[in-house]
Design a protein around this motif. Structure first.
Motif, PDB file in Angstrom:
ATOM      1  N   PRO A   2     -52.932  38.216   6.102  1.00 15.17           N
ATOM      2  CA  PRO A   2     -53.445  38.611   4.780  1.00 15.17           C
ATOM      3  C   PRO A   2     -54.880  38.180   4.500  1.00 15.17           C
ATOM      4  CG  PRO A   2     -51.740  36.905   4.601  1.00 15.17           C
ATOM      5  CD  PRO A   2     -51.703  37.404   5.997  1.00 15.17           C
ATOM      6  N   ASP A   3     -55.291  37.005   4.976  1.00 12.84           N
ATOM      7  CA  ASP A   3     -56.676  36.573   4.734  1.00 12.84           C
ATOM      8  C   ASP A   3     -57.673  37.506   5.427  1.00 12.84           C
ATOM      9  OD1 ASP A   3     -55.767  34.486   3.223  1.00 12.84           O
ATOM     10  OD2 ASP A   3     -56.008  32.975   4.782  1.00 12.84           O
ATOM     11  N   PHE A   4     -57.322  37.959   6.606  1.00  7.88           N
ATOM     12  CA  PHE A   4     -58.173  38.904   7.336  1.00  7.88           C
ATOM     13  C   PHE A   4     -58.250  40.225   6.597  1.00  7.88           C
ATOM     14  CE2 PHE A   4     -58.012  42.421  10.541  1.00  7.88           C
ATOM     15  CZ  PHE A   4     -59.320  42.332  10.986  1.00  7.88           C
ATOM     16  N   GLN A   5     -57.124  40.768   6.177  1.00  3.46           N
ATOM     17  CA  GLN A   5     -57.133  42.031   5.433  1.00  3.46           C
ATOM     18  C   GLN A   5     -57.952  41.901   4.153  1.00  3.46           C
ATOM     19  OE1 GLN A   5     -55.852  44.388   7.132  1.00  3.46           O
ATOM     20  NE2 GLN A   5     -54.339  43.421   8.452  1.00  3.46           N
ATOM     21  N   ARG A   6     -57.811  40.770   3.483  1.00  2.00           N
ATOM     22  CA  ARG A   6     -58.539  40.545   2.231  1.00  2.00           C
ATOM     23  C   ARG A   6     -60.038  40.491   2.479  1.00  2.00           C
ATOM     24  NH1 ARG A   6     -56.026  36.047   0.910  1.00  2.00           N
ATOM     25  NH2 ARG A   6     -54.205  37.267   0.264  1.00  2.00           N
ATOM     26  N   ALA A   7     -60.442  39.908   3.612  1.00  2.00           N
ATOM     27  CA  ALA A   7     -61.870  39.826   3.924  1.00  2.00           C
ATOM     28  C   ALA A   7     -62.458  41.210   4.164  1.00  2.00           C
ATOM     29  CB  ALA A   7     -62.074  38.937   5.159  1.00  2.00           C
ATOM     30  N   VAL A   8     -61.687  42.086   4.804  1.00  2.00           N
ATOM     31  CA  VAL A   8     -62.171  43.448   5.030  1.00  2.00           C
ATOM     32  C   VAL A   8     -62.288  44.195   3.703  1.00  2.00           C
ATOM     33  CG1 VAL A   8     -61.701  45.649   6.174  1.00  2.00           C
ATOM     34  CG2 VAL A   8     -61.234  43.491   7.369  1.00  2.00           C
ATOM     35  N   ILE A   9     -61.294  44.054   2.861  1.00  2.93           N
ATOM     36  CA  ILE A   9     -61.348  44.701   1.539  1.00  2.93           C
ATOM     37  C   ILE A   9     -62.567  44.217   0.763  1.00  2.93           C
ATOM     38  CG2 ILE A   9     -60.244  44.739  -0.738  1.00  2.93           C
ATOM     39  CD1 ILE A   9     -58.929  46.699   1.089  1.00  2.93           C
ATOM     40  N   GLU A  10     -62.820  42.926   0.762  1.00  3.99           N
ATOM     41  CA  GLU A  10     -63.966  42.392   0.010  1.00  3.99           C
ATOM     42  C   GLU A  10     -65.272  42.914   0.573  1.00  3.99           C
ATOM     43  OE1 GLU A  10     -64.014  40.809  -2.852  1.00  3.99           O
ATOM     44  OE2 GLU A  10     -61.844  41.126  -2.813  1.00  3.99           O
ATOM     45  N   GLY A  11     -65.356  43.057   1.882  1.00  7.27           N
ATOM     46  CA  GLY A  11     -66.571  43.583   2.475  1.00  7.27           C
ATOM     47  C   GLY A  11     -66.817  45.032   2.094  1.00  7.27           C
ATOM     48  N   VAL A  12     -65.772  45.838   2.127  1.00 10.16           N
ATOM     49  CA  VAL A  12     -65.915  47.263   1.832  1.00 10.16           C
ATOM     50  C   VAL A  12     -66.151  47.502   0.353  1.00 10.16           C
ATOM     51  CG1 VAL A  12     -64.712  49.495   1.898  1.00 10.16           C
ATOM     52  CG2 VAL A  12     -64.549  47.930   3.836  1.00 10.16           C
ATOM     53  N   ARG A  13     -65.709  46.597  -0.491  1.00 11.55           N
ATOM     54  CA  ARG A  13     -65.842  46.773  -1.935  1.00 11.55           C
ATOM     55  C   ARG A  13     -67.293  46.995  -2.359  1.00 11.55           C
ATOM     56  NH1 ARG A  13     -62.183  44.992  -5.562  1.00 11.55           N
ATOM     57  NH2 ARG A  13     -61.395  43.364  -4.165  1.00 11.55           N
ATOM     58  N   SER A  14     -68.232  46.437  -1.617  1.00 14.77           N
ATOM     59  CA  SER A  14     -69.642  46.604  -1.972  1.00 14.77           C
ATOM     60  C   SER A  14     -70.160  47.997  -1.638  1.00 14.77           C
ATOM     61  CB  SER A  14     -70.494  45.558  -1.240  1.00 14.77           C
ATOM     62  OG  SER A  14     -70.425  45.746   0.167  1.00 14.77           O
ATOM     63  N   ARG A  39     -68.815  49.038   7.355  1.00  7.71           N
ATOM     64  CA  ARG A  39     -68.620  47.754   6.674  1.00  7.71           C
ATOM     65  C   ARG A  39     -67.248  47.166   6.987  1.00  7.71           C
ATOM     66  NH1 ARG A  39     -71.420  45.620   2.434  1.00  7.71           N
ATOM     67  NH2 ARG A  39     -73.102  46.822   3.410  1.00  7.71           N
ATOM     68  N   ALA A  40     -66.252  47.998   7.147  1.00  4.65           N
ATOM     69  CA  ALA A  40     -64.933  47.489   7.521  1.00  4.65           C
ATOM     70  C   ALA A  40     -64.987  46.810   8.890  1.00  4.65           C
ATOM     71  CB  ALA A  40     -63.916  48.625   7.529  1.00  4.65           C
ATOM     72  N   ILE A  41     -65.674  47.446   9.840  1.00  2.00           N
ATOM     73  CA  ILE A  41     -65.787  46.858  11.180  1.00  2.00           C
ATOM     74  C   ILE A  41     -66.542  45.534  11.119  1.00  2.00           C
ATOM     75  CG2 ILE A  41     -66.646  47.177  13.526  1.00  2.00           C
ATOM     76  CD1 ILE A  41     -66.587  50.234  12.952  1.00  2.00           C
ATOM     77  N   THR A  42     -67.697  45.528  10.456  1.00  2.00           N
ATOM     78  CA  THR A  42     -68.510  44.303  10.437  1.00  2.00           C
ATOM     79  C   THR A  42     -67.821  43.187   9.660  1.00  2.00           C
ATOM     80  OG1 THR A  42     -69.799  45.107   8.530  1.00  2.00           O
ATOM     81  CG2 THR A  42     -70.664  45.585  10.725  1.00  2.00           C
TER      82      THR A  42
END
Length: 321
Positions: free
Chosen positions: A227-239, A305-308
């Protein structure tokens, strides 16, 4: 009320070869894999290894043969002892930003930048060229390639040529334990207007109306949710783009939302591309290109952004060990 609303086949009866032939005969080539994808790989050859990892052999709509070559892009001086990352696009060929997001990740310098930080990267930007050209979810044989990855190691167990070729590519990399896999997808309005209906007809089932989420979301692996990994991707894409809200029943496309913009599928049980490695960090992106808030450019940027964001998380995790 459940209805069969597709024009091919007999309600309640699975398709046979004649229905598949009819379906294939109605597909229209709308863009060029050679022009859009293969030609875009040429400028990358000085910085990466561009490898052909397969050759598709299908009957074409006009009665000829389809012989698309499949290409992947690998970082040079591949060292199987390094943490290794897989990026896949175009498993569903009609999901355009998956293909062009993967290409942009390569051409824009991000792949080289992360490789310089000590990871191997291999990108298969267009797993399903026929689907890309005909803007279709399925292969030319009416098989969903993203339900065809029955084995991580044995190409012969895979249910599509595309899946078998990708498994063969991964076997050739010599990696025992993959670090990360990001599989790039879209959810489009045509999922509801075309692809769910055709799937129901193909399988001899009734078509049940569904909903299309407005925004970006992720499908994680139910057996490895991180879940922490998924959350980090979501936060990155949010921008870059907006995150899909849950439906009133707390689901996205019928699956319970476990965190903002995150649902879980059993990758292995469904034969999803996201489960083709044993990576610790895996995710399947879902961009929504038909949103009034989105553009093609936003969708491509969202995929990159999801990849990075995934790789930033991986590198931070590596640094802690």
């Amino acid at each position: 009320m459940l209805v069969n609303a597709y024009h091919i086949g007999t309600p309640g009866k699975k398709w046979g070869s004649s229905e598949v032939d009819q379906w294939r005969s109605e597909r229209v080539k709308s863009r060029s894999y050679l022009t859009d994808v293969v030609s875009a790989l040429d400028p990358l050859r000085d910085s990466f290894d561009v490898v052909q990892y397969g050759q598709l052999d299908y009957d074409s709509v006009d009665g000829g043969k389809i012989d698309h070559a499949l290409f992947a892009v690998k970082t040079k001086d591949w060292d199987a002892k390094k943490p290794s990352v897989l990026v896949t696009g175009g498993v569903h060929g009609y999901e355009t930003s998956g293909v062009h997001g993967a290409l942009r990740f390569l051409a824009g310098g991000e792949a080289a930048r992360y490789a310089a930080k000590g990871v191997n990267i291999v990108v298969a930007p267009c797993v399903s060229p026929w689907g890309y050209e005909h803007i279709q979810r399925w292969t030319s044989s009416a098989v969903d390639p993203n339900r065809s990855f029955a084995s991580r190691t044995d190409p012969e167990q895979c249910g599509s040529q595309e899946g078998a070729a990708l498994v063969g590519l991964l076997n050739s990399c010599g990696v025992e334990n993959w670090a990360c896999h990001v599989d790039l997808h879209e959810t489009t309005d045509t999922d509801e207007t075309e692809f769910r209906k055709s799937k129901a007809a193909r399988d001899g089932l009734a078509s049940e109306p569904g909903t299309i989420p407005d925004g970006f979301y992720l499908c994680g692996d139910a057996k490895n949710p991180v879940p922490d990994f998924q959350r980090a991707v979501i936060e990155g894409v949010r921008s870059v783009t907006h995150i899909a809200p849950a439906d009133p029943d707390g689901t996205i496309i019928g699956s319970p939302v476990v965190d903002e913009g995150v649902i879980l599928y059993d990758y292995t049980a469904l034969g999803l591309c996201g489960g083709v490695t044993n990576a610790r960090f895996t995710t399947t992106t879902e961009v929504y290109p038909d949103s009034p808030k989105a553009t093609d450019e936003i969708c491509n940027q969202g995929q990159v952004r999801a990849i990075t964001s995934a790789l930033d998380y991986l590198l931070a995790d590596m640094a802690e060990k």
